[in-house]
Structure formats: structure tokens, C-alpha cells
Design an enzyme around this catalytic site. Structure first.
Site, mmCIF file in Angstrom:
data_model
loop_
_atom_site.group_PDB
_atom_site.id
_atom_site.type_symbol
_atom_site.label_atom_id
_atom_site.label_comp_id
_atom_site.label_asym_id
_atom_site.label_seq_id
_atom_site.Cartn_x
_atom_site.Cartn_y
_atom_site.Cartn_z
ATOM 1 N N SER A 1 -2.566 -16.069 -42.495
ATOM 2 C CA SER A 1 -3.478 -15.348 -41.868
ATOM 3 C C SER A 1 -2.542 -13.935 -41.224
ATOM 4 O O SER A 1 -2.765 -13.532 -41.998
ATOM 5 C CB SER A 1 -3.448 -16.602 -40.494
ATOM 6 O OG SER A 1 -4.599 -16.152 -39.264
ATOM 7 N N GLU B 1 -12.730 -23.471 -43.677
ATOM 8 C CA GLU B 1 -12.617 -22.285 -43.208
ATOM 9 C C GLU B 1 -13.763 -21.236 -43.090
ATOM 10 O O GLU B 1 -14.051 -21.001 -43.448
ATOM 11 C CB GLU B 1 -10.688 -21.378 -43.194
ATOM 12 C CG GLU B 1 -10.655 -20.386 -44.327
ATOM 13 C CD GLU B 1 -9.335 -20.199 -44.187
ATOM 14 O OE1 GLU B 1 -8.864 -19.455 -43.394
ATOM 15 O OE2 GLU B 1 -8.917 -20.292 -44.886
ATOM 16 N N HIS C 1 -8.571 -23.656 -41.733
ATOM 17 C CA HIS C 1 -7.886 -21.769 -41.918
ATOM 18 C C HIS C 1 -6.306 -22.536 -41.517
ATOM 19 O O HIS C 1 -6.578 -23.494 -40.984
ATOM 20 C CB HIS C 1 -7.954 -21.489 -40.276
ATOM 21 C CG HIS C 1 -7.853 -20.518 -40.546
ATOM 22 N ND1 HIS C 1 -7.723 -18.844 -41.402
ATOM 23 C CD2 HIS C 1 -6.487 -19.425 -39.653
ATOM 24 C CE1 HIS C 1 -6.707 -18.077 -40.921
ATOM 25 N NE2 HIS C 1 -5.569 -17.984 -40.489
#
Length: 314
Positions: free
Chosen positions: A166, A251, A281
Site C-alpha cells: 500500500s 480492490e 486491497h
């Protein structure tokens, strides 16, 4: 803990009713996995209006099983003035992994939320992993995180992978491009590539993921500070090394990630793309709950094993 138990209870029956009425939200989602995603989304929605610091504290309070910690030696230290955590497997290989945790740059740590991912990557790859506990926003807006990352990697020797999930994936790329210390490979797990978040998947996948664009936009502004959001977008550059990118088909930032992969390919960067069709995600965090998450994790480990230099060849 009481709040977590309440969230588990209030999401159990809606998950059960939904599956009895309509079947699973995604074809491969088990009841446990769907309940987990619904729990995380309820938590996200309830904390949407909290301050960024309160959101950070909430992430830190969640329970995080970390069975892989038993397989590595963990040491805390400071490198170039920056706290790091070393995850050392038995008989580590020649290269090391410099890992940047996710959390939208406002939360997360390998002391809690990312301890299992860091430990498992180290144990499974056979490589020592150094996790950078960089400064967090909003107290420390961009580029404080990049400054911390550069300070650490430029103080290290030997071959290094840069890895992150991320926001950590974003930091891995930015560090590779800004630092004189170049990695031998990049491992990017659902990287946050564009802080303006233009992808259509933010709408299409909203009901399948545990976050949403509105809260991420708040967090992005807190991270950027005086820096225009467009300047944080990841661009491809030909000097980037072999790169592994994992993305979930369900996601919300899927389209932004895939667009970045195309930019990498246009820049002639060698790219291994792993798409897990039904994962939200950061799917590798759910390795214990879904076979596609296990496959994504195994593909990431295979990249590290395949790309790592042999002893005496660096």
C-alpha cells in the site's frame, strides 16, 4: 477489545443474511473471509470522521495474530537516526529486504499491524528483513517518510530489495528513484500509486473492499501537507530494477495500480504482475483466510528467491 467484539457481532448476522439471500459477495469468498471484510469495512466506516491520530490508535488496538514471529529473531535498533526492526530467519541469504509498511502513511507498524507480514516474508524467503519505522503524518507530512527511508538505505551495504504494501509500496518506489542506493528488485503489494485516485475501480469495487475513496482522500491530504497531490503520483523510470506487483481484482485502487504497471512496461522495466481476481486491497495480509491470498504471497516470495543475488556475487 470490547469494540472489536461488538463489530464482530454486528457484522455476523448481516453477512449470514446476505449469503443466504444472494450467495457470496465474490465467487471464492468463504463465510469467514466475507465476515472479515465486512468487519473491517464496518470499522472503517465507523471511524471515517475520527481524527487521523484516532484512526492510527484504532489500527494499533486491533488484535493481530503473528505466528511467523516464532520463526525469526526480531531485534529493534536505530539506523541513521531512524527506528528499524530486524526480522532475521535462520541462515539468511546474501541479500536483505528493506520493508516499508502500509497504513496510508498515517498508521501501521511492524510492531503490530504488519508484524506477521514482515516475519512471514523473512521466514519464507530466507532473507533478513529490515522494517523501517518511518515518521507518520499528519505530524510529519511528506517528504519526512522519504527522508527516513533514504537515510536508512544509504547507510546499508550489500544487495537490497525494497518492498512495501500500500503506502509502503509507494515509498519503496519513491526511495528507489530518489536515493543513490539502488535496489536489486522492488516488491510492491497493492501499492498506492496515485494520491488523486482517478481509477474507475474506486467506484466499481467499493462494495468489495474494506476502505473507500472519501476517507483515503482525507488521509492523502494529511500526508501531502503543502505538496500537491499530483506530485506524489508514481511515475515509471527506466532505472528501476526488476519489479513484482501484486493487485487484487476486487480492490478499489486496482485501475490505478494496473495503469502504473503499464507505465513501467512502457519504460522497459521488467515487471512481474500477479492479479488475484477476488481479493480486496492488500490481499497478501489475508493469506490465512483465502487461497488466492496464499498464492499471491507465494508469488511474492518466489520473486525474492528468483531475483536474489547468490553469495559472493555482489
Amino acid at each position: 477489545m470490547l469494540r472489536a467484539l461488538r463489530l464482530l457481532l454486528v457484522t455476523f448476522f448481516p453477512t449470514l443474511r446476505s449469503r443466504l439471500r444472494d450467495g457470496p459477495a465474490r465467487p471464492t469468498w468463504s463465510f469467514l473471509f466475507e465476515w472479515t471484510i465486512r468487519f473491517l469495512r464496518r470499522d472503517w466506516d465507523e471511524t471515517a470522521e475520527w481524527t487521523l491520530l484516532q484512526q492510527r490508535e484504532n489500527v494499533a488496538r486491533r488484535p493481530y495474530p503473528a505466528p511467523s514471529l516464532k520463526k525469526v529473531v526480531v531485534r529493534d535498533e536505530v539506523i541513521a537516526g531512524v527506528p528499524v526492526r530486524r526480522f532475521v530467519p535462520p541462515a539468511p541469504g546474501a541479500a536483505r529486504v528493506v520493508f516499508f509498511h502500509g497504513g496510508s502513511y498515517i498508521s501501521g507498524s511492524t510492531r503490530h499491524s504488519h508484524a506477521e507480514l514482515a516475519a512471514h516474508l523473512a521466514a519464507a524467503s530466507g532473507l533478513e528483513l529490515l522494517a523501517v519505522e518511518y515518521r507518520l503524518a499528519p505530524e510529519h507530512p511528506w517528504p519526512a517518510q522519504l527522508e527516513d527511508a533514504r537515510a536508512v538505505v544509504e547507510a546499508l551495504d550489500g544487495p537490497l530489495f525494497f518492498a512495501g504494501d500500500s503506502a509502503g509500496g509507494h515509498l519503496a518506489v519513491k526511495t528507489a528513484q530518489a536515493s543513490a542506493r539502488k535496489p536489486v528488485g522492488l516488491l510492491l503489494l497493492s501499492p498506492w500509486v496515485d494520491f488523486e485516485m482517478p481509477g474507475v475501480s474506486f467506484t466499481l469495487n467499493d462494495r468489495f473492499d474494506f476502505g473507500d475513496r472519501a476517507v483515503l482522500a482525507r488521509q492523502a491530504s494529511g500526508v501531502a501537507g503543502a505538496t500537491p497531490l499530483r506530485e506524489l503520483k508514481l511515475e515509471a523510470s527506466a532505472d528501476l530494477p526488476d519489479t513484482f506487483v501484486s493487485v487484487g481484482g476486487a480492490e478499489i485502487p486496482r485501475d490505478d495500480i494496473l495503469a502504473f504497471v503499464e507505465r513501467l512496461r512502457a519504460a522497459k522495466v521488467p515487471v512481474t504482475l500477479h492479479v488475484a481476481d477476488d481479493l480486496p486491497h492488500n490481499g497478501t495480509l489475508f493469506e490465512a483466510y483465502h487461497p488466492q491470498a496464499r498464492a499471491a504471497f507465494e508469488a511474492a516470495v518466489a520473486f525474492l528467491r528468483r531475483a536474489r543475488p547468490a553469495p559472493g556475487r555482489h
